[in-house]
Design an enzyme around this catalytic site. Structure first.
Site, PDB file in Angstrom:
ATOM      1  N   HIS A   1     -48.738  19.404  62.116  1.00  0.00           N
ATOM      2  CA  HIS A   1     -49.280  18.228  61.437  1.00  0.00           C
ATOM      3  C   HIS A   1     -49.782  18.684  60.076  1.00  0.00           C
ATOM      4  O   HIS A   1     -50.265  19.812  59.935  1.00  0.00           O
ATOM      5  CB  HIS A   1     -50.420  17.600  62.260  1.00  0.00           C
ATOM      6  CG  HIS A   1     -50.975  16.366  61.627  1.00  0.00           C
ATOM      7  ND1 HIS A   1     -50.198  15.247  61.417  1.00  0.00           N
ATOM      8  CD2 HIS A   1     -52.207  16.083  61.130  1.00  0.00           C
ATOM      9  CE1 HIS A   1     -50.943  14.320  60.828  1.00  0.00           C
ATOM     10  NE2 HIS A   1     -52.155  14.806  60.637  1.00  0.00           N
TER      11      HIS A   1
ATOM     12  N   HIS B   1     -54.637  12.342  55.504  1.00  0.00           N
ATOM     13  CA  HIS B   1     -53.379  12.589  56.221  1.00  0.00           C
ATOM     14  C   HIS B   1     -52.779  11.283  56.698  1.00  0.00           C
ATOM     15  O   HIS B   1     -53.442  10.254  56.755  1.00  0.00           O
ATOM     16  CB  HIS B   1     -53.590  13.572  57.378  1.00  0.00           C
ATOM     17  CG  HIS B   1     -54.534  13.093  58.429  1.00  0.00           C
ATOM     18  ND1 HIS B   1     -54.189  13.019  59.755  1.00  0.00           N
ATOM     19  CD2 HIS B   1     -55.812  12.656  58.365  1.00  0.00           C
ATOM     20  CE1 HIS B   1     -55.223  12.582  60.471  1.00  0.00           C
ATOM     21  NE2 HIS B   1     -56.216  12.345  59.643  1.00  0.00           N
TER      22      HIS B   1
ATOM     23  N   CYS C   1     -45.734  13.134  58.074  1.00  0.00           N
ATOM     24  CA  CYS C   1     -46.971  13.600  57.445  1.00  0.00           C
ATOM     25  C   CYS C   1     -46.722  14.706  56.412  1.00  0.00           C
ATOM     26  O   CYS C   1     -47.423  14.780  55.399  1.00  0.00           O
ATOM     27  CB  CYS C   1     -47.978  14.054  58.501  1.00  0.00           C
ATOM     28  SG  CYS C   1     -47.366  15.367  59.588  1.00  0.00           S
TER      29      CYS C   1
END
Length: 173
Positions: A25, A37, A118
């Site tokens: 991530h 994010h 992301c």
């Protein structure tokens, strides 16, 4: 003061790579121990753990831009500063990166694990270029795996053909 799990040398505009069980991530550090994010809805596969998290990523078409404390995002995962495209692209000015990241907070964006995840989100902010090495690596691995399967099938066909030729030669003697 003794170092803690969340001591880091991140500077505003740095990319933070968070190592989850099944994927990485990405977030962008904005200072004050905060990150911005892009994250799809959570808990849609509650009770399935890391596998459920992965299903959520593949099943989502929308995601929200969030601003959170770094430890809320990292939780118990390992993380690192990883400005991995600095050798390819010139990073934008940190104040521009932070300003644009903060302006995006609470927006809902299109999400696609392959074309706009992301990592694409944070690289677009840092470099002005949307790129995901995670996706590129997966594509290469998938291509190598497909090539391996093709070679195995070809090898099996050749071996089968050789055995058939050998049997026919023995039958004609």
């Amino acid at each position: 003061m003794a170092p803690t799990l969340f001591d880091h040398d991140a500077k505003p505009g740095d990319l933070i790579e968070i190592h989850r069980e099944t994927y990485e991530h990405w977030a962008i550090y904005i200072g004050g121990n905060e990150v911005v994010h892009l994250i799809p809805p959570t808990n849609t596969r509650e009770g399935l753990g890391a596998l459920g998290e992965l299903f959520t990523l593949f099943d989502s078409s929308r995601a929200q831009v969030r601003r959170q404390k770094i430890w809320e995002v990292v939780n118990s995962s390992r993380f690192e500063i990883n400005n991995h495209l600095d050798d390819k692209y010139q990073p934008r000015e940190p104040h521009v990166i932070v300003r644009e990241a903060c302006q995006m907070v609470d927006r809902e964006l299109m999400y696609n694990v392959v074309t706009h995840n992301c990592e694409h989100f944070v690289t677009e902010l840092r470099y002005g270029k949307s790129e995901s090495r995670q996706v590129q690596t997966a594509a290469v691995i998938g291509g190598v795996a497909a090539a391996g399967v093709a070679i195995a099938v070809l090898g099996a066909a050749l071996f089968s053909g050789l055995r058939k030729d050998d049997r026919e030669r023995r039958n004609h003697k």
